[in-house]
Design a protein around this motif. Structure first.
Motif, PDB file in Angstrom:
ATOM      1  N   GLU A  40       5.102   3.944   4.125  1.00  0.00           N
ATOM      2  CA  GLU A  40       5.646   3.573   5.426  1.00  0.00           C
ATOM      3  C   GLU A  40       5.043   2.289   5.985  1.00  0.00           C
ATOM      4  N   ASN A  41       3.731   2.104   5.766  1.00  0.00           N
ATOM      5  CA  ASN A  41       3.059   1.002   6.455  1.00  0.00           C
ATOM      6  C   ASN A  41       2.642  -0.166   5.566  1.00  0.00           C
ATOM      7  N   CYS A  42       2.467   0.062   4.309  1.00  0.00           N
ATOM      8  CA  CYS A  42       1.808  -0.947   3.474  1.00  0.00           C
ATOM      9  C   CYS A  42       2.704  -1.514   2.383  1.00  0.00           C
ATOM     10  N   ALA A  43       3.620  -0.673   1.868  1.00  0.00           N
ATOM     11  CA  ALA A  43       4.389  -1.071   0.687  1.00  0.00           C
ATOM     12  C   ALA A  43       5.211  -2.335   0.944  1.00  0.00           C
ATOM     13  N   VAL A  44       5.661  -2.522   2.170  1.00  0.00           N
ATOM     14  CA  VAL A  44       6.498  -3.681   2.470  1.00  0.00           C
ATOM     15  C   VAL A  44       5.788  -4.986   2.086  1.00  0.00           C
ATOM     16  N   CYS A  45       4.494  -5.063   2.264  1.00  0.00           N
ATOM     17  CA  CYS A  45       3.768  -6.290   1.892  1.00  0.00           C
ATOM     18  C   CYS A  45       3.049  -6.162   0.542  1.00  0.00           C
ATOM     19  N   HIS A  46       2.484  -4.964   0.255  1.00  0.00           N
ATOM     20  CA  HIS A  46       1.668  -4.835  -0.969  1.00  0.00           C
ATOM     21  C   HIS A  46       2.432  -4.251  -2.153  1.00  0.00           C
ATOM     22  N   GLY A  47       3.704  -3.858  -1.929  1.00  0.00           N
ATOM     23  CA  GLY A  47       4.517  -3.336  -3.029  1.00  0.00           C
ATOM     24  C   GLY A  47       4.302  -1.842  -3.235  1.00  0.00           C
ATOM     25  N   PRO A  54       5.440 -11.346  -1.922  1.00  0.00           N
ATOM     26  CA  PRO A  54       5.110 -12.639  -1.307  1.00  0.00           C
ATOM     27  C   PRO A  54       4.385 -12.492   0.033  1.00  0.00           C
ATOM     28  N   LEU A  55       4.501 -11.309   0.671  1.00  0.00           N
ATOM     29  CA  LEU A  55       3.867 -11.125   1.981  1.00  0.00           C
ATOM     30  C   LEU A  55       2.442 -10.567   1.899  1.00  0.00           C
ATOM     31  N   GLY A  56       2.094 -10.017   0.734  1.00  0.00           N
ATOM     32  CA  GLY A  56       0.767  -9.381   0.644  1.00  0.00           C
ATOM     33  C   GLY A  56       0.241  -9.418  -0.779  1.00  0.00           C
ATOM     34  N   GLY A  61      -5.214  -4.195 -10.251  1.00  0.00           N
ATOM     35  CA  GLY A  61      -5.111  -5.138 -11.361  1.00  0.00           C
ATOM     36  C   GLY A  61      -5.884  -6.427 -11.148  1.00  0.00           C
ATOM     37  N   ARG A  62      -6.722  -6.498 -10.131  1.00  0.00           N
ATOM     38  CA  ARG A  62      -7.573  -7.682  -9.938  1.00  0.00           C
ATOM     39  C   ARG A  62      -8.762  -7.272  -9.074  1.00  0.00           C
ATOM     40  N   ASP A  63      -9.819  -8.096  -9.064  1.00  0.00           N
ATOM     41  CA  ASP A  63     -10.935  -7.828  -8.156  1.00  0.00           C
ATOM     42  C   ASP A  63     -10.463  -8.082  -6.732  1.00  0.00           C
ATOM     43  N   LEU A  64     -10.867  -7.249  -5.808  1.00  0.00           N
ATOM     44  CA  LEU A  64     -10.479  -7.479  -4.420  1.00  0.00           C
ATOM     45  C   LEU A  64     -11.410  -8.508  -3.790  1.00  0.00           C
ATOM     46  N   LEU A  65     -10.834  -9.320  -2.903  1.00  0.00           N
ATOM     47  CA  LEU A  65     -11.622 -10.394  -2.280  1.00  0.00           C
ATOM     48  C   LEU A  65     -12.695  -9.850  -1.344  1.00  0.00           C
ATOM     49  N   TYR A  66     -12.370  -8.735  -0.676  1.00  0.00           N
ATOM     50  CA  TYR A  66     -13.267  -8.269   0.389  1.00  0.00           C
ATOM     51  C   TYR A  66     -14.015  -6.991   0.010  1.00  0.00           C
ATOM     52  N   GLY A  67     -14.103  -6.720  -1.279  1.00  0.00           N
ATOM     53  CA  GLY A  67     -14.904  -5.570  -1.727  1.00  0.00           C
ATOM     54  C   GLY A  67     -14.052  -4.451  -2.303  1.00  0.00           C
ATOM     55  N   ALA A  83      -5.848 -13.596  10.518  1.00  0.00           N
ATOM     56  CA  ALA A  83      -5.614 -15.025  10.276  1.00  0.00           C
ATOM     57  C   ALA A  83      -4.804 -15.255   9.005  1.00  0.00           C
ATOM     58  N   THR A  84      -4.900 -14.337   8.031  1.00  0.00           N
ATOM     59  CA  THR A  84      -4.191 -14.534   6.759  1.00  0.00           C
ATOM     60  C   THR A  84      -3.053 -13.526   6.557  1.00  0.00           C
ATOM     61  N   GLY A  85      -2.647 -12.854   7.626  1.00  0.00           N
ATOM     62  CA  GLY A  85      -1.430 -12.048   7.542  1.00  0.00           C
ATOM     63  C   GLY A  85      -1.616 -10.562   7.334  1.00  0.00           C
ATOM     64  N   MET A  86      -2.848 -10.042   7.411  1.00  0.00           N
ATOM     65  CA  MET A  86      -3.093  -8.599   7.234  1.00  0.00           C
ATOM     66  C   MET A  86      -3.465  -8.000   8.592  1.00  0.00           C
ATOM     67  N   PRO A  87      -2.560  -7.151   9.123  1.00  0.00           N
ATOM     68  CA  PRO A  87      -2.837  -6.560  10.436  1.00  0.00           C
ATOM     69  C   PRO A  87      -4.099  -5.683  10.426  1.00  0.00           C
ATOM     70  N   ALA A  88      -4.729  -5.513  11.582  1.00  0.00           N
ATOM     71  CA  ALA A  88      -5.838  -4.558  11.735  1.00  0.00           C
ATOM     72  C   ALA A  88      -5.219  -3.197  12.038  1.00  0.00           C
ATOM     73  N   TRP A  89      -5.476  -2.208  11.192  1.00  0.00           N
ATOM     74  CA  TRP A  89      -4.793  -0.926  11.325  1.00  0.00           C
ATOM     75  C   TRP A  89      -5.547   0.081  12.182  1.00  0.00           C
ATOM     76  N   SER A  90      -6.741  -0.293  12.659  1.00  0.00           N
ATOM     77  CA  SER A  90      -7.519   0.670  13.455  1.00  0.00           C
ATOM     78  C   SER A  90      -6.794   1.047  14.744  1.00  0.00           C
TER      79      SER A  90
HETATM   80  C1  HEC Z   1       2.479  -7.798   6.992  1.00  0.00           C
HETATM   81  C2  HEC Z   1       1.997  -7.669   5.656  1.00  0.00           C
HETATM   82  C3  HEC Z   1       0.913  -6.645   5.381  1.00  0.00           C
HETATM   83  C4  HEC Z   1       0.933  -5.323   5.656  1.00  0.00           C
HETATM   84  C5  HEC Z   1       2.017  -4.498   6.354  1.00  0.00           C
HETATM   85  C6  HEC Z   1      -0.302  -4.779   5.106  1.00  0.00           C
HETATM   86  N1  HEC Z   1      -1.039  -5.776   4.548  1.00  0.00           N
HETATM   87 FE1  HEC Z   1      -2.803  -5.561   3.615  1.00  0.00          FE
HETATM   88  N2  HEC Z   1      -2.925  -7.542   3.369  1.00  0.00           N
HETATM   89  C7  HEC Z   1      -1.926  -8.450   3.648  1.00  0.00           C
HETATM   90  C8  HEC Z   1      -2.344  -9.778   3.262  1.00  0.00           C
HETATM   91  C9  HEC Z   1      -1.534 -11.051   3.374  1.00  0.00           C
HETATM   92  C10 HEC Z   1      -3.638  -9.631   2.731  1.00  0.00           C
HETATM   93  C11 HEC Z   1      -4.540 -10.722   2.149  1.00  0.00           C
HETATM   94  C12 HEC Z   1      -5.516 -11.199   3.207  1.00  0.00           C
HETATM   95  C13 HEC Z   1      -6.511 -12.211   2.655  1.00  0.00           C
HETATM   96  O1  HEC Z   1      -6.625 -12.322   1.422  1.00  0.00           O
HETATM   97  O2  HEC Z   1      -7.189 -12.830   3.456  1.00  0.00           O
HETATM   98  C14 HEC Z   1      -3.968  -8.228   2.810  1.00  0.00           C
HETATM   99  C15 HEC Z   1      -5.169  -7.681   2.392  1.00  0.00           C
HETATM  100  C16 HEC Z   1      -5.405  -6.335   2.269  1.00  0.00           C
HETATM  101  C17 HEC Z   1      -6.574  -5.783   1.705  1.00  0.00           C
HETATM  102  C18 HEC Z   1      -7.785  -6.533   1.181  1.00  0.00           C
HETATM  103  C19 HEC Z   1      -7.534  -7.025  -0.220  1.00  0.00           C
HETATM  104  C20 HEC Z   1      -8.723  -7.767  -0.801  1.00  0.00           C
HETATM  105  O3  HEC Z   1      -8.463  -8.639  -1.657  1.00  0.00           O
HETATM  106  O4  HEC Z   1      -9.873  -7.467  -0.470  1.00  0.00           O
HETATM  107  C21 HEC Z   1      -6.424  -4.426   1.704  1.00  0.00           C
HETATM  108  C22 HEC Z   1      -7.391  -3.372   1.153  1.00  0.00           C
HETATM  109  C23 HEC Z   1      -5.162  -4.152   2.307  1.00  0.00           C
HETATM  110  N3  HEC Z   1      -4.571  -5.344   2.645  1.00  0.00           N
HETATM  111  C24 HEC Z   1      -4.643  -2.876   2.492  1.00  0.00           C
HETATM  112  C25 HEC Z   1      -3.493  -2.653   3.252  1.00  0.00           C
HETATM  113  C26 HEC Z   1      -3.055  -1.325   3.610  1.00  0.00           C
HETATM  114  C27 HEC Z   1      -3.695  -0.021   3.163  1.00  0.00           C
HETATM  115  C28 HEC Z   1      -1.959  -1.487   4.382  1.00  0.00           C
HETATM  116  C29 HEC Z   1      -1.143  -0.416   5.051  1.00  0.00           C
HETATM  117  C30 HEC Z   1      -1.825   0.391   6.029  1.00  0.00           C
HETATM  118  C31 HEC Z   1      -1.709  -2.911   4.478  1.00  0.00           C
HETATM  119  N4  HEC Z   1      -2.666  -3.578   3.797  1.00  0.00           N
HETATM  120  C32 HEC Z   1      -0.632  -3.443   5.148  1.00  0.00           C
HETATM  121  C33 HEC Z   1      -0.731  -8.154   4.233  1.00  0.00           C
HETATM  122  C34 HEC Z   1      -0.327  -6.935   4.685  1.00  0.00           C
END
Ligand code: HEC
Length: 499
Positions: A40-47, A54-56, A61-67, A83-90
């Motif tokens: 529901e919340n993540c697949a749209v950007c992360h697949g 293209p959005l996430g 399949g790769r090392d994560l940037l933030y741990g 700043a780079t397009g990942m919302p704060a989910w808290s």
């Molecule tokens: C609107 C698009 C979007 C949505 C929705 C989104 N993300 Fe992201 N997310 C991103 C982008 C873009 C990045 C890369 C940020 C960066 O590299 O600075 C990211 C980064 C991350 C990372 C860190 C990856 C790393 O390399 O360390 C995690 C973990 C993550 N997302 C999990 C989630 C989860 C779980 C959800 C759902 C609750 C979610 N994201 C929803 C766009 C999104």
């Protein structure tokens, strides 16, 4: 019949037979509570498969940037990177959902199927030499065609191996790999468990077998098993010793047993059941979640569940045990707050007692056991219950605690490999692995080497991966490392030798 219907029937059957402890495991098998949150919340950007869009960025399949740890992933989700397009989910998801998503992502990254226990995955025992950081080694077959559910091996000084199979009993494997008839006269092992998800949930199992440190002089063999009460289906851990002579178990003595009122219908799967000696006249034994639920009695010092106990090797309670003077406490308790302690090893060189423990979903642990300490289950855990509930049963149990008073694991093994048994390696064949902990796992089917510096693990290496469920690990008198493998087609013993 649909899968959901089958699961429903199975749940009724299991609850009906009293195994309430596994109800939540089964209920969540039908559906991962966090898969929907992800979709529901993540697949749209992360697949949908974490492959990225293209959005996430891809999350697998790769090392994560933030741990990469589950803690770091949870932090990334919670705080986001606006700043780079990942919302704060808290703001939109609660901490339990965020922890659950972090578990889901870390499991998929490790390629651990949540419900794939690898009981019948193809056995893949490599024939050629294998490279590792310090040693080239080979796997040699030792014995095949054992029961699919073996539990423990104890190599004898003459090269033969004592073997326990959970639902059969005790036998001896010859140096040529032939299994003897069952040793007659041991307590019976019971074979009336329920099979679910290709795992067996039974009571009255034969668990660890171990040799007394002075076995060559005194011949004592220790057996830890699920003791079934007469004419009922309840069981509880019990430790005995005896000698083996002419295929018979003789001279039996009880070393540790629990009060008859503590016997339950809970399966022996999480019973622990390990044995370790300190070489100074004491024996340790691990007892896991054998109460009426996986929370029951663990924090209660008057009940035997969720404890590591210490007694003299003849069963007397040592006067210097930590709870000897505490009214109402069982005097044999050494440590408490354990869940499913599958490995227990006293290191006679450093004097440290190590234990491995399976968490629920996430939260497997390596612990250093210090007398009188509380290891936290079910007050807190890095894992979550299978139905998605965070582990914080202090509220339900009316127990107030300070996190500072709970011992934290030396290693947090999240996602859960289903860590099993381990050794402290001190054999002659692998000089560069001296003092390392070498641990098996069931679900992850891995053999891992943990390098210690004092009380910390400073390096980890996967020595074997994808071979089979590894139930027990032991050092032989020849210095080789013996592995006991579980598999639907038959258990096996193999050994690691230098190439
Ligand atoms: C609107 C698009 C979007 C949505 C929705 C989104 N993300 Fe992201 N997310 C991103 C982008 C873009 C990045 C890369 C940020 C960066 O590299 O600075 C990211 C980064 C991350 C990372 C860190 C990856 C790393 O390399 O360390 C995690 C973990 C993550 N997302 C999990 C989630 C989860 C779980 C959800 C759902 C609750 C979610 N994201 C929803 C766009 C999104």
């Amino acid at each position: 019949m649909s899968r959901a219907r089958i699961v429903g029937i199975v749940i009724v059957a299991v609850v009906g037979s009293g195994c309430v402890a596994i109800y939540s495991l089964l209920a969540s098998v039908a559906r991962d509570p966090f898969a929907a949150v992800y979709a529901e919340n993540c697949a749209v950007c992360h697949g949908a498969e974490l492959e990225g869009t293209p959005l996430g960025t891809p999350l697998a399949g790769r090392d994560l940037l933030y741990g990469d740890s589950a803690d770091a992933i949870a932090r990334s989700i919670s705080d986001g990177f606006p700043a780079t397009g990942m919302p704060a989910w808290s703001k939109t998801l609660d901490p339990g959902q965020i922890r659950g998503l972090a578990l889901l992502i870390s499991e998929r990254r490790a390629n651990y199927g949540r419900t794939d226990f690898k009981t019948d995955a193809p056995l893949a025992i490599p024939e050629g030499p294998l490279e590792s950081e310090q040693h080239r080694f080979r796997l040699e077959p030792v014995a095949r065609g054992l029961h699919p559910l073996p539990f423990s091996i104890a190599p004898l000084p003459d090269g033969r191996i004592l073997l326990t199979e959970k639902t059969r009993g005790l036998s001896i494997v010859s140096t040529g790999g032939e299994q003897s008839e069952l040793i007659q006269g041991t307590p019976p092992a019971h074979d009336d468990g329920v099979e679910l998800l290709r795992l067996v949930f039974g009571r009255g199992w034969m668990m660890d077998v171990a040799l007394h440190p002075d076995y060559e002089e005194n011949g004592w063999v220790y057996l830890h098993f699920g003791d079934r009460c007469r004419d009922c289906a309840k069981s509880m851990n019990k430790l005995i010793r005896g000698r083996i002579e002419g295929g018979r178990w003789i001279d039996q003595q009880t070393i540790w047993q629990a009060d008859a009122s503590t016997y339950t219908r809970t399966p022996d799967m999480g019973a622990g059941g390990r044995i370790s000696f300190d070489g100074e006249g004491h024996v340790f034994l691990s007892v896991g979640i054998k109460g009426r639920s996986n929370h029951d009695g663990i924090q209660d010092l008057g009940l035997p569940y969720g404890k590591v106990h210490r007694v003299h090797d003849d069963g007397r309670v040592p006067a210097d045990n930590p709870f000897v003077g505490v009214p109402g406490a069982l005097k044999s308790i050494w440590t408490y707050g354990h869940r499913s302690p599958q490995g227990l090893e006293f290191d006679r060189v450093t004097g440290r007692l190590w234990s491995t423990e399976m968490g629920p979903r996430g939260g497997d642990e390596l612990n250093l056991l210090r007398p009188g300490r509380n290891y936290g289950w079910p007050l807190t855990s890095k894992g979550m219950d299978y139905d998605g509930t965070p582990v914080e049963y202090g509220k339900d149990l009316g127990i107030e605690f300070d996190l500072e008073d709970l011992e934290q694991p030396v290693l947090d093994l999240t996602p859960s490999p289903a860590v099993s048994s381990f050794i402290v390696y001190r054999g002659s064949r692998f000089p560069k692995w001296q003092d390392d902990l070498i641990a098996g796992s069931l679900k992850a089917t891995e053999l891992t080497r943990w390098v210690l510096e004092g009380e910390e693990v400073v390096h980890r290496e996967t020595l074997l991966s994808g071979i089979a469920r590894i139930r027990d690990v032991e050092t032989g008198p020849d210095g080789a490392i013996y592995l006991l493998l579980e598999h639907a087609s038959g258990g096996q013993i193999v050994r690691l030798v230098p190439d």
